[in-house]
Design an enzyme around this catalytic site. Structure first.
Site, PDB file in Angstrom:
ATOM      1  N   CYS A  65      35.705  21.357  54.063  1.00 48.27           N
ATOM      2  CA  CYS A  65      34.981  21.150  52.803  1.00 48.27           C
ATOM      3  C   CYS A  65      33.679  21.950  52.790  1.00 48.27           C
ATOM      4  CB  CYS A  65      34.746  19.646  52.648  1.00 48.27           C
ATOM      5  SG  CYS A  65      33.357  19.158  51.622  1.00 48.27           S
ATOM      6  N   CYS A  68      30.433  20.097  52.088  1.00 52.14           N
ATOM      7  CA  CYS A  68      30.073  19.268  53.252  1.00 52.14           C
ATOM      8  C   CYS A  68      29.323  20.113  54.273  1.00 52.14           C
ATOM      9  CB  CYS A  68      31.317  18.704  53.939  1.00 52.14           C
ATOM     10  SG  CYS A  68      32.307  17.622  52.901  1.00 52.14           S
TER      11      CYS A  68
END
Ligand SMILES: [Zn+2]
Length: 140
Positions: A65, A68
Site C-alpha cells: 500500500c 501506508c
C-alpha cells in the site's frame, strides 16, 4: 499506570513519579519505551490494547500500500515524539488477518486509537503530520 512491555508483553506498574521513558521491564529488563512503533500481533494485542492503560495508536497497513508507506515516517516520528502519552503499534493486515477482520478494516491505512479495549477514535486514510498530531491531542 500499567504499561505493557513491547518485548515480552509483561504488564508493568509504573509509579507516577518515575520517568516512564527511562523505565525497564520488570520481567525481561529491556526498556519499556523504544521511541518506535511496536509490531502488534494476535499474541501481544490484548496486553497493549486491553490490559495496558496507555492509549494505543494503531496503524493498520500493508507492504503493497503506497499511502501506508508514505505515512510510515510520520507514524515513526509520532512514536518518537509522543511516547509515553501514547503507545504506537502497527498491524500488518496481511500477516494479522484475524485482527484486521476483528476491526472490519476495509481500507488501509486505517488509524485507530484504543484504550483498555474501547475504540476512542478511528480514521480511514493517512493524515498529514500536523493533522495527525491534532487528532491525537483531542484524545489524550
Ligand atoms: Zn519485558
Amino acid at each position: 499506570m500499567i504499561v505493557a512491555c513491547p518485548h515480552c508483553s509483561a504488564l508493568n506498574r509504573l509509579p507516577a513519579a518515575r520517568e516512564a521513558t527511562a523505565a525497564n521491564c520488570g520481567k525481561c529488563k529491556k526498556p519499556l519505551f523504544m521511541a518506535v512503533p511496536l509490531e502488534l500481533t494476535s499474541a501481544n494485542f490484548a496486553a497493549h490494547a486491553e490490559k495496558a492503560e496507555l492509549p494505543l495508536v494503531i496503524d493498520f497497513w500493508a507492504s503493497w500500500c503506497g499511502p501506508c508507506r508514505s505515512f510510515a515516517p510520520v507514524f515513526n516520528q509520532a512514536a518518537a515524539e509522543l511516547e509515553p502519552r501514547f503507545r504506537f503499534g502497527k498491524i500488518d493486515t496481511e500477516q494479522q488477518q484475524a485482527l484486521a477482520a476483528r476491526f472490519a478494516i476495509r481500507s488501509i491505512p486505517t488509524l485507530m486509537v484504543i484504550k483498555q479495549g474501547s475504540i476512542l477514535a478511528q480514521q480511514a486514510g493517512a493524515l498529514p503530520k500536523a493533522q495527525f498530531y491534532q487528532w491525537l491531542n483531542t484524545l489524550a
